[in-house]
Design an enzyme around this catalytic site. Structure first.
Site, PDB file in Angstrom:
ATOM      1  N   HIS A  10       0.828  -1.213   0.000  1.00 31.07           N
ATOM      2  CA  HIS A  10       0.000   0.000   0.000  1.00 31.07           C
ATOM      3  C   HIS A  10       0.861   1.263   0.000  1.00 31.07           C
ATOM      4  O   HIS A  10       2.052   1.227   0.367  1.00 31.07           O
ATOM      5  CB  HIS A  10      -0.928   0.004   1.217  1.00 31.07           C
ATOM      6  N   HIS A 151       0.907  -5.644   2.647  1.00 32.65           N
ATOM      7  CA  HIS A 151       1.663  -4.790   3.559  1.00 32.65           C
ATOM      8  C   HIS A 151       3.146  -5.144   3.534  1.00 32.65           C
ATOM      9  O   HIS A 151       3.547  -6.189   3.031  1.00 32.65           O
ATOM     10  CB  HIS A 151       1.124  -4.962   4.981  1.00 32.65           C
TER      11      HIS A 151
END
Length: 206
Positions: A10, A151
């Site tokens: 992200h 992540h």
């Protein structure tokens, strides 16, 4: 024809900039993170994507939506792709954890794959939920191209496992910058070849 996975971290958040532990903390992208995601969306807009999956946290879903829009796709939330839960370290600066939980932090640094912060997760815990998700996605979309938004820690664990690295060193040996692009080709659910790693050329010079 292999199954191609675009594995993305992200974009940046305010906690990223402050070097805070934000594994399970549900925070949105910062303005810089939105810019990074938009640059990656521009880079990928001419690629053919068959599906988009993402961790259900706001920062990953927001990134995934930005990347999916040019392809007319809706991101599918996959809880198994969540970030490590850092337990009672959540929201704290790294320097605060180092000073306040000195002994615990030192032990964790030695083997973050097997050791977890109090009330948190180890790398083993994360890999045990994330790797089966990736394998199911590869099986579900054979010979297609799929984008996954996850992540920093989760991506590093997945790549380390798939390439056969010593898992104890996943934090020291692999970087995952905000909105970084990795490309993996799967000939089967378990055999992957890394074609691109931690690429941020879509925004680093802009």
């Amino acid at each position: 024809m292999p199954t191609r996975i675009y594995l993305v971290r992200h974009g940046a958040t305010d906690l990223t900039a402050e070097d805070r532990f934000a594994g399970s903390s549900d925070v949105p992208l910062s303005d810089e993170g939105r810019r990074q995601a938009a640059c990656l969306a521009e880079r990928l807009k001419r690629e053919k994507l068959d599906a988009v999956y993402a961790s259900p946290l706001r920062r990953t879903m927001e990134t995934a939506h930005t990347l999916a829009i040019p392809h007319g796709l809706e991101p599918i939330a996959e809880p198994g792709l969540r970030e490590i839960d850092y337990g009672h370290w959540e929201g704290l600066r790294r320097s605060e954890v180092e000073s306040t939980f000195q002994a615990e932090y030192a032990i964790w640094q030695e083997d973050p794959f097997a050791i977890a912060p109090l009330h948190g997760e180890s790398g083993v815990n994360v890999l045990n939920r994330a790797l089966p998700v990736m394998r199911r996605i590869v099986e579900r979309h054979r010979h297609c191209t799929v984008l996954l938004v996850s992540h920093k820690g989760t991506n590093r664990l997945l790549i380390s496992s798939l390439l056969g690295f010593d898992m104890r060193g996943y934090r020291d040996r692999l970087e995952q910058s905000p909105a970084a692009l990795n490309i993996l080709d799967f000939m089967s659910e378990v055999h992957a070849r890394l074609h691109l790693f931690n690429d941020v050329s879509h925004y680093e010079e802009r």
